[in-house]
Design a protein around this motif. Structure first.
Motif, PDB file in Angstrom:
ATOM      1  N   TYR A  19      17.365  90.795  64.015  1.00 15.24           N
ATOM      2  CA  TYR A  19      16.108  90.649  63.285  1.00 15.24           C
ATOM      3  C   TYR A  19      15.991  91.653  62.145  1.00 15.24           C
ATOM      4  O   TYR A  19      15.144  91.486  61.256  1.00 15.24           O
ATOM      5  CB  TYR A  19      14.923  90.820  64.237  1.00 15.24           C
ATOM      6  N   THR A  35      11.455  83.596  59.857  1.00 11.23           N
ATOM      7  CA  THR A  35      11.727  84.440  61.020  1.00 11.23           C
ATOM      8  C   THR A  35      10.568  85.387  61.304  1.00 11.23           C
ATOM      9  O   THR A  35      10.149  85.549  62.459  1.00 11.23           O
ATOM     10  CB  THR A  35      13.019  85.249  60.781  1.00 11.23           C
ATOM     11  N   ASN A  48      14.365  80.135  65.184  1.00 13.43           N
ATOM     12  CA  ASN A  48      15.195  81.337  65.131  1.00 13.43           C
ATOM     13  C   ASN A  48      16.630  81.000  64.742  1.00 13.43           C
ATOM     14  O   ASN A  48      17.218  81.618  63.839  1.00 13.43           O
ATOM     15  CB  ASN A  48      15.158  82.034  66.488  1.00 13.43           C
ATOM     16  N   SER A  62       9.406  83.491  64.477  1.00 13.24           N
ATOM     17  CA  SER A  62      10.309  83.973  65.529  1.00 13.24           C
ATOM     18  C   SER A  62       9.881  85.316  66.099  1.00 13.24           C
ATOM     19  O   SER A  62       9.901  85.505  67.332  1.00 13.24           O
ATOM     20  CB  SER A  62      11.735  84.068  64.974  1.00 13.24           C
TER      21      SER A  62
END
Length: 442
Positions: free
Chosen positions: A412, A98, A129, A102
């Motif tokens: 996130y 990630t 993601n 991402s």
């Protein structure tokens, strides 16, 4: 997981675009260069509102990259192989995916929110993601199952390293199947501007799927999987918490009769030749009561905490009142009794003891799970709001756009703060990580 597209007013002429060009853009004859300059202007205006969200993602990216690399190094080099290490390492790998792919892709998307005309890159970013998030969620379910068996079923067969790897493999395989449709659903979406003759492009649901039910059904399936996984996690940790609570309540319950819970043990054995053997622990003096009777009183605290007393060591003193020299037969009888008591003591102990270390590890992994769930709540609430109120994004202005774009990417946080949780909950990881960082700077 799609980005927000705020409404940008274009009452003034774009930067670098004179009035003549602005008039041309309102006509039917618009060149490609003029479209590019107009959309670039919209990108610049929109990006000013995206700067707080970009700073937020940049901080998470830096913290997540260094933190998860530190987790991998410490756990692979300093910790012995175990199911917990398998789960922690896999979570760190998913978080690194990630942070490396991402998060930079999300920043790129916000910078070119009107000119993101890269369908292949969009598909890769959305797939990575979704895959990393879903894999982390299924891995946390495997962690909860492992913790449940260790705390609530300590005498049953536990999850081994091989089984833990198989569970992670299953989690990755199922996640791969569930996230492959993102490659189909996401792509280039046409975005309308104030000028009806000029359209931009963003990374979102592909244009060919906008008038179909497939994207809605797919997102609904992901929502259903999330809430089912959340239910499993809550179920597991409720049982774990109840077991820990009952264990501590039983452990700290005061005894009603202290006579039966003494920390000393005494054995009196009447031998065949009439010689009595009295064994007592600590500084306890031998008693003459009950002479000639076969009896035993053993304190369980001494049995569980130390076996030295049964090995004839200094913790246990034995006196033979009738004779200072014990016959070989009496010594043999005493050794047999000691061996039987020691064997019974070992057999009574559970093979998998729920100790402080297991509880600390369970607490650490529970916090990781809580952070994962909480980080998703703002994103889910905004997604539901967008679904219920179709004009929700268009109604946002100024600070509302800034807050919206930050909270839309709240999930996130989970990829960056796991290393902080390990530092607070695991003293060994904290010390090893500190030593590694100091040695790197040196």
């Amino acid at each position: 997981m799609s980005s927000s597209l705020p409404v940008v007013s274009t009452d003034v002429a774009p930067f670098g675009v004179d009035e003549a060009t602005a008039e041309v853009t309102s006509s039917l004859n618009i060149s490609a260069e003029e479209k590019r300059r107009y959309l670039s202007y919209l990108d610049d205006v929109t990006f000013r509102l995206m700067i707080p969200a970009v700073v937020y993602l940049a901080m998470l990216m830096v913290l997540g990259i260094f933190g998860n690399i530190l987790v991998l190094i410490v756990y692979l080099k300093k910790f012995k192989p175990s199911p917990t290490r398998v789960f922690v390492v896999c979570l760190a790998v998913f978080d690194l995916m990630t942070c490396f792919i991402s998060l930079p892709g999300e920043i790129l998307d916000m910078r070119h929110i009107y000119t993101f005309d890269y369908p292949i890159v969009c598909k890769m970013l959305r797939f990575n993601n979704s895959f990393s998030v879903v894999s982390s969620g299924f891995t946390l379910i495997a962690v909860a199952i492992d913790r449940y068996r260790k705390i609530c079923r300590p005498l049953n067969k536990q999850i081994t390293i091989r089984v833990a790897r198989i569970m992670v493999g299953i989690a990755v395989s199922v996640s791969l199947v569930l996230t492959i449709p993102t490659v189909i659903v996401y792509g280039r979406k046409t975005v309308k501007t104030d000028n009806k003759e000029i359209n931009g492009f963003e990374c979102s649901i592909d244009d060919r799927w906008l008038d179909t039910l497939f994207p809605l059904m797919y997102i609904g399936v992901l929502f259903l999987i999330f809430f089912c996984s959340l239910g499993i996690l809550v179920f597991m940790y409720v049982f774990i918490g109840r077991t820990v609570f009952n264990h501590r309540r039983f452990k700290f319950r005061p005894s009603r009769d202290t006579k039966h819970h003494t920390s000393h043990y005494t054995t009196e054995t009447s031998l065949e030749d009439g010689t009595e053997t009295k064994c007592y622990s600590g500084n306890e003096k031998p008693s003459d009561n009950g002479k000639g009777m076969r009896s035993s009183s053993i304190g369980f605290d001494d049995i569980s905490n130390s076996n030295r007393g049964f090995d004839g060591s200094s913790e246990t003193s034995c006196s033979y009142p009738n004779d200072t020299t014990v016959k070989p037969k009496a010594r043999s009888r005493d050794k047999i009794f000691n061996r039987m008591t020691s064997t019974r003591n070992k057999a009574s102990k559970p093979q998998h003891k729920t100790g402080p270390r297991a509880l600390k590890t369970t607490f650490m992994l529970f916090i990781i799970t809580v952070v994962f769930v909480i980080s998703f709540l703002p994103h889910l609430m905004l997604m539901i709001t967008r679904f219920v109120k179709s004009d929700f994004e268009d109604s946002l202005q100024g600070a509302g756009i800034i807050i919206y774009n930050i909270f839309l990417r709240s999930y996130y946080i989970n990829s960056a703060v796991n290393c902080i949780v390990y530092s607070f909950c695991n003293e060994r990881f904290r010390n090893e990580g500190k030593n590694l960082v100091v040695s790197c700077f040196r």
